[in-house]
Design a protein around this motif. Structure first.
Motif, PDB file in Angstrom:
ATOM      1  N   SER A  55      15.456 -35.506  16.495  1.00  0.00           N
ATOM      2  CA  SER A  55      14.000 -35.405  16.244  1.00  0.00           C
ATOM      3  C   SER A  55      13.497 -33.973  16.903  1.00  0.00           C
ATOM      4  O   SER A  55      14.241 -33.248  17.444  1.00  0.00           O
ATOM      5  N   VAL A  56      12.491 -33.687  16.141  1.00  0.00           N
ATOM      6  CA  VAL A  56      12.067 -32.233  16.136  1.00  0.00           C
ATOM      7  C   VAL A  56      11.597 -31.888  17.548  1.00  0.00           C
ATOM      8  O   VAL A  56      10.630 -32.635  18.299  1.00  0.00           O
ATOM      9  N   PRO A  57      12.281 -31.038  18.390  1.00  0.00           N
ATOM     10  CA  PRO A  57      11.970 -30.709  19.612  1.00  0.00           C
ATOM     11  C   PRO A  57      10.206 -29.861  19.517  1.00  0.00           C
ATOM     12  O   PRO A  57       9.882 -29.191  18.551  1.00  0.00           O
ATOM     13  N   ALA A  58       9.539 -30.022  20.705  1.00  0.00           N
ATOM     14  CA  ALA A  58       8.350 -29.608  20.953  1.00  0.00           C
ATOM     15  C   ALA A  58       8.533 -27.988  21.108  1.00  0.00           C
ATOM     16  O   ALA A  58       7.647 -27.404  20.412  1.00  0.00           O
ATOM     17  N   GLU A  59       9.293 -27.422  21.632  1.00  0.00           N
ATOM     18  CA  GLU A  59       9.418 -26.041  21.813  1.00  0.00           C
ATOM     19  C   GLU A  59      11.334 -25.884  21.779  1.00  0.00           C
ATOM     20  O   GLU A  59      12.009 -26.598  21.791  1.00  0.00           O
ATOM     21  N   ARG A  60      11.398 -24.769  21.541  1.00  0.00           N
ATOM     22  CA  ARG A  60      12.855 -24.093  21.403  1.00  0.00           C
ATOM     23  C   ARG A  60      13.633 -24.450  22.845  1.00  0.00           C
ATOM     24  O   ARG A  60      14.883 -24.934  22.735  1.00  0.00           O
ATOM     25  N   ALA A  61      13.037 -24.570  24.049  1.00  0.00           N
ATOM     26  CA  ALA A  61      13.793 -24.952  25.287  1.00  0.00           C
ATOM     27  C   ALA A  61      13.898 -26.192  25.330  1.00  0.00           C
ATOM     28  O   ALA A  61      14.834 -26.624  25.976  1.00  0.00           O
ATOM     29  N   ASP A  62      13.445 -27.222  24.314  1.00  0.00           N
ATOM     30  CA  ASP A  62      13.589 -28.765  24.231  1.00  0.00           C
ATOM     31  C   ASP A  62      14.785 -29.053  23.403  1.00  0.00           C
ATOM     32  O   ASP A  62      14.975 -30.081  23.224  1.00  0.00           O
ATOM     33  N   ALA A  63      15.253 -27.905  22.698  1.00  0.00           N
ATOM     34  CA  ALA A  63      16.416 -28.330  21.638  1.00  0.00           C
ATOM     35  C   ALA A  63      17.560 -29.200  22.336  1.00  0.00           C
ATOM     36  O   ALA A  63      18.087 -30.008  21.809  1.00  0.00           O
ATOM     37  N   ALA A  64      17.978 -29.018  23.727  1.00  0.00           N
ATOM     38  CA  ALA A  64      18.809 -29.941  24.216  1.00  0.00           C
ATOM     39  C   ALA A  64      20.149 -30.247  23.734  1.00  0.00           C
ATOM     40  O   ALA A  64      20.629 -31.309  23.765  1.00  0.00           O
ATOM     41  N   MET A  65      20.766 -28.912  23.088  1.00  0.00           N
ATOM     42  CA  MET A  65      22.028 -28.938  22.225  1.00  0.00           C
ATOM     43  C   MET A  65      22.946 -29.143  23.449  1.00  0.00           C
ATOM     44  O   MET A  65      24.168 -29.703  23.422  1.00  0.00           O
TER      45      MET A  65
END
Length: 217
Positions: free
Chosen positions: A100-110
């Motif tokens: 799902s498309v993260p809202a921000e880069r910090a939300d990538a949660a890889m």
């Protein structure tokens, strides 16, 4: 015919024993926006659309020796890290919600970057800020902790510190780390993986291990 059948059965049995004795594959670093490991496994249909959408060719299909994860998308950060594209085309291309498309880069949660203080050059008394400078969220996901060296009144230690709550797990720090033997001094532990176990196993693997190698394109 009985001899042939017996030989075939023996071969199958031997292969099964070898497979059972082999250590499980390393957890895979997923593209940005992956759901929990369980949800991702349930949703990913191995369609390859995220691979095709990545402009940096950072996403690859897991090799056959990845077991049940074979053909699912993963990122080999040491070879080519995720660049955290502003519009996350890989996640946008996913048709099932596995990404799902993260809202921000910090939300990538890889995943989360973890520093190995035993091999990190900075902790050995040398000034190295490569991971810090490579971080796209500099001073947020990775900062430098300036501390005095024990028993040294002149020189300081420039120790990289990872903020696990902000780190997106993109792997740019791992890709740029100048330490390579036996593994980079900073590695990204995939979301859902045990940090201690993953770190110990990475230190026992060469980055060219089939379980980590991305196929040539």
């Amino acid at each position: 015919m009985r001899i042939v059948a017996a030989a075939g059965a023996a071969a199958v049995f031997a292969a099964g024993v070898a497979l059972a004795a082999a250590p499980p594959p390393l957890p895979l670093l997923r593209p940005p926006g992956a759901a929990s490991p369980v949800d991702f496994a349930a949703r990913c249909i191995r369609c390859g659309r995220c691979l095709e959408a990545c402009p940096y060719q950072a996403i690859h299909a897991a090799p056959l020796n990845a077991g049940r994860e074979a053909s699912t998308p993963f990122v080999n950060a040491r070879a080519q890290a995720c660049r955290l594209c502003a519009d996350f085309p890989c996640a946008a291309a996913c048709p099932t919600g596995a990404l799902s498309v993260p809202a921000e880069r910090a939300d990538a949660a890889m995943g989360t970057a973890v520093v190995n203080e035993e091999t990190c050059l900075s902790f050995q008394g040398m000034r190295c800020e490569v991971c810090y400078r490579a971080c796209p969220l500099i001073d947020e996901a990775i900062r430098i902790d300036y501390r005095p060296r024990e028993g040294d009144d002149i020189h300081a230690v420039f120790a990289p510190q990872v903020n696990a709550e902000v780190c997106p797990g993109c792997g740019l720090c791992e890709q740029r780390c100048p330490v390579s033997d036996p593994a980079p001094a900073i590695v990204v532990v995939p979301a859902g993986a045990d940090a201690d176990d993953y770190g110990a196993r990475r230190n026992g693997h060469v980055i060219g291990d089939p379980g980590l190698r991305a196929p040539d394109r």
